[in-house]
Design an enzyme around this catalytic site. Structure first.
Site, PDB file in Angstrom:
ATOM      1  N   CYS A  77      -6.470  65.288 -41.208  1.00 32.71           N
ATOM      2  CA  CYS A  77      -6.281  65.377 -39.752  1.00 32.71           C
ATOM      3  C   CYS A  77      -4.967  66.127 -39.508  1.00 32.71           C
ATOM      4  O   CYS A  77      -3.924  65.751 -40.048  1.00 32.71           O
ATOM      5  CB  CYS A  77      -6.220  63.973 -39.141  1.00 32.71           C
ATOM      6  SG  CYS A  77      -5.827  64.022 -37.382  1.00 32.71           S
ATOM      7  N   THR A  85     -10.327  70.264 -39.404  1.00 31.47           N
ATOM      8  CA  THR A  85     -10.031  71.238 -38.351  1.00 31.47           C
ATOM      9  C   THR A  85      -8.787  72.076 -38.649  1.00 31.47           C
ATOM     10  O   THR A  85      -7.942  71.707 -39.471  1.00 31.47           O
ATOM     11  CB  THR A  85      -9.825  70.501 -37.019  1.00 31.47           C
ATOM     12  OG1 THR A  85      -8.837  69.496 -37.209  1.00 31.47           O
ATOM     13  CG2 THR A  85     -11.107  69.857 -36.535  1.00 31.47           C
ATOM     14  N   LYS A 112     -16.477  57.592 -37.938  1.00 30.63           N
ATOM     15  CA  LYS A 112     -15.133  57.947 -37.448  1.00 30.63           C
ATOM     16  C   LYS A 112     -14.125  57.359 -38.446  1.00 30.63           C
ATOM     17  O   LYS A 112     -14.389  56.331 -39.067  1.00 30.63           O
ATOM     18  CB  LYS A 112     -14.961  57.341 -36.041  1.00 30.63           C
ATOM     19  CG  LYS A 112     -13.588  57.548 -35.421  1.00 30.63           C
ATOM     20  CD  LYS A 112     -13.413  58.940 -34.840  1.00 30.63           C
ATOM     21  CE  LYS A 112     -11.998  59.156 -34.285  1.00 30.63           C
ATOM     22  NZ  LYS A 112     -11.491  60.512 -34.530  1.00 30.63           N
ATOM     23  N   MET A 142      -7.416  63.538 -30.835  1.00 33.63           N
ATOM     24  CA  MET A 142      -7.737  62.141 -30.530  1.00 33.63           C
ATOM     25  C   MET A 142      -6.640  61.208 -31.051  1.00 33.63           C
ATOM     26  O   MET A 142      -6.324  60.189 -30.435  1.00 33.63           O
ATOM     27  CB  MET A 142      -9.069  61.744 -31.180  1.00 33.63           C
ATOM     28  CG  MET A 142     -10.254  62.626 -30.817  1.00 33.63           C
ATOM     29  SD  MET A 142     -10.626  62.607 -29.076  1.00 33.63           S
ATOM     30  CE  MET A 142     -11.225  60.958 -28.897  1.00 33.63           C
ATOM     31  N   GLY A 143      -6.090  61.544 -32.212  1.00 35.57           N
ATOM     32  CA  GLY A 143      -5.020  60.710 -32.789  1.00 35.57           C
ATOM     33  C   GLY A 143      -5.531  59.527 -33.582  1.00 35.57           C
ATOM     34  O   GLY A 143      -4.881  58.472 -33.615  1.00 35.57           O
ATOM     35  N   GLY A 186     -17.391  72.600 -41.198  1.00 34.51           N
ATOM     36  CA  GLY A 186     -16.534  73.445 -40.369  1.00 34.51           C
ATOM     37  C   GLY A 186     -17.340  74.500 -39.642  1.00 34.51           C
ATOM     38  O   GLY A 186     -17.682  75.536 -40.225  1.00 34.51           O
ATOM     39  N   GLY A 187     -17.686  74.216 -38.390  1.00 39.34           N
ATOM     40  CA  GLY A 187     -18.337  75.216 -37.554  1.00 39.34           C
ATOM     41  C   GLY A 187     -19.794  75.475 -37.849  1.00 39.34           C
ATOM     42  O   GLY A 187     -20.359  76.453 -37.364  1.00 39.34           O
TER      43      GLY A 187
HETATM   44  C1  SIN Z   1      -8.561  62.531 -34.600  1.00 32.59           C
HETATM   45  O1  SIN Z   1      -8.985  61.368 -34.475  1.00 32.59           O
HETATM   46  O2  SIN Z   1      -7.502  62.879 -34.106  1.00 32.59           O
HETATM   47  C2  SIN Z   1      -9.352  63.542 -35.372  1.00 32.59           C
HETATM   48  C3  SIN Z   1      -9.497  63.159 -36.773  1.00 32.59           C
HETATM   49  C4  SIN Z   1      -9.360  64.292 -37.732  1.00 32.59           C
HETATM   50  O3  SIN Z   1      -9.064  65.423 -37.342  1.00 32.59           O
HETATM   51  O4  SIN Z   1      -9.510  64.050 -38.920  1.00 32.59           O
END
Ligand code: SIN
Length: 295
Positions: A127, A189, A48, A74-75, A239-240
């Protein structure tokens, strides 16, 4: 069905057990979940994303399922430097740490905590819903180059994960290459949202999020294909991806290795099932298919 020769793989300066990598953000928050994914057939894992300060992330809801995918916001929740202890049991394993920062010196500082503890660093410049981070950095080629250069000075393999939410992803890939990246990861994403017609409000707490899953696979293939024509460093497709067929298609577009993310949520054994179908001792070398779809 094409079968690849069994054996270890070198991509973007990282030695891996096969071409299949756990994408950042999925089951990457603890050492034990990363170890479990490695034990079930992944050739390498990405953690992560870790940033300069501990952060709780966006208010919920952070996640919604749609036809053909998931939208998350998620942020960038993370424990910052405390994440180091999660790596204690993963010494010598093919682990890539995903890091983010708001400028070159933050990227450099966060990456420096992991020097000697991981096989490489993946820079999250993509992100789509984190103010001042992620795609806010990764939509600016000058920042991509400067942040990459700052981390590369640590002497570790550096991958740069790009956003598809730009007009021309090749400009970003070329900037990463100029900064000294060892590899490009494409894609993160796709910026997206849903609205609850009952509540008459956005579904996600952050309103916007990032779409992943099978619905973005054709976008990812297109980005990998374009980057392969514009850049000369290895590309890691993401991606997918959810089947062995998707892995082969990504490689034909130009990917030297392939990340799997959302599909792991539905099937924890997906790495083993893709690996067992993809490889054979009498398979062909991967080089024969990487980029073969280009003229
Ligand atoms: C997130 O933690 O918001 C996702 C991380 C990402 O899209 O790189």
């Amino acid at each position: 069905m094409i079968r690849l020769k069994t054996g270890s793989v070198m991509a973007g300066g990282v030695q891996m057990e096969n071409h299949l990598i756990l994408a950042a953000g999925v089951l990457g928050t603890t050492g034990s979940s990363l170890a479990r994914i490695l034990a079930t057939g992944a050739g390498a894992v990405v953690t992560k994303s870790i940033g300069p300060f501990p952060h709780e992330g966006h208010p919920g809801p952070c996640f919604c399922e749609i036809n053909g995918g998931l939208i998350n916001a998620m942020g960038l929740p993370n424990p910052s430097k405390d994440f180091l202890t999660e790596l204690d049991t993963l010494k010598g394993k093919p682990v890539i740490v995903s890091v983010f920062g708001g400028n070159p010196s933050e990227f450099h500082e966060v990456a420096s905590w992991f020097k000697g503890r991981v096989s490489g660093v993946e820079l999250n410049m993509s992100c789509p819903h984190a103010e001042g981070y992620g795609a806010a950095i990764g939509s600016d080629p000058g920042m991509i180059e400067a942040c990459t250069k700052a981390v590369k000075s640590l002497g570790m393999p550096v991958w740069v994960k790009l956003t598809p939410n730009v007009t021309d992803i090749t400009v970003c890939g070329v900037a990463a290459e100029r900064g000294g990246a060892d590899g490009i990861v494409a894609i993160n994403t796709v910026k997206a949202m849903r609205i609850s017609t009952d509540l008459m409000r956005p579904v996600l707490g952050n309103r916007f999020g990032g779409l992943s899953g099978p619905s973005i696979f054709p976008i990812a293939v297109r980005c990998v294909y374009e980057l392969y024509e514009a850049c000369s460093i290895p590309i890691i497709g993401c991606g997918g991806v959810s089947s062995v067929h998707d892995v082969v298609e990504m490689m034909m577009a130009g990917a030297s290795a392939v990340q799997v993310g959302s599909a792991v949520i539905r099937d924890r054994d997906i790495f083993a099932s893709i690996r067992d179908t993809l490889y054979s001792p009498d398979g062909i070398p991967a080089e024969e298919i990487v980029g073969c779809a280009h003229g």
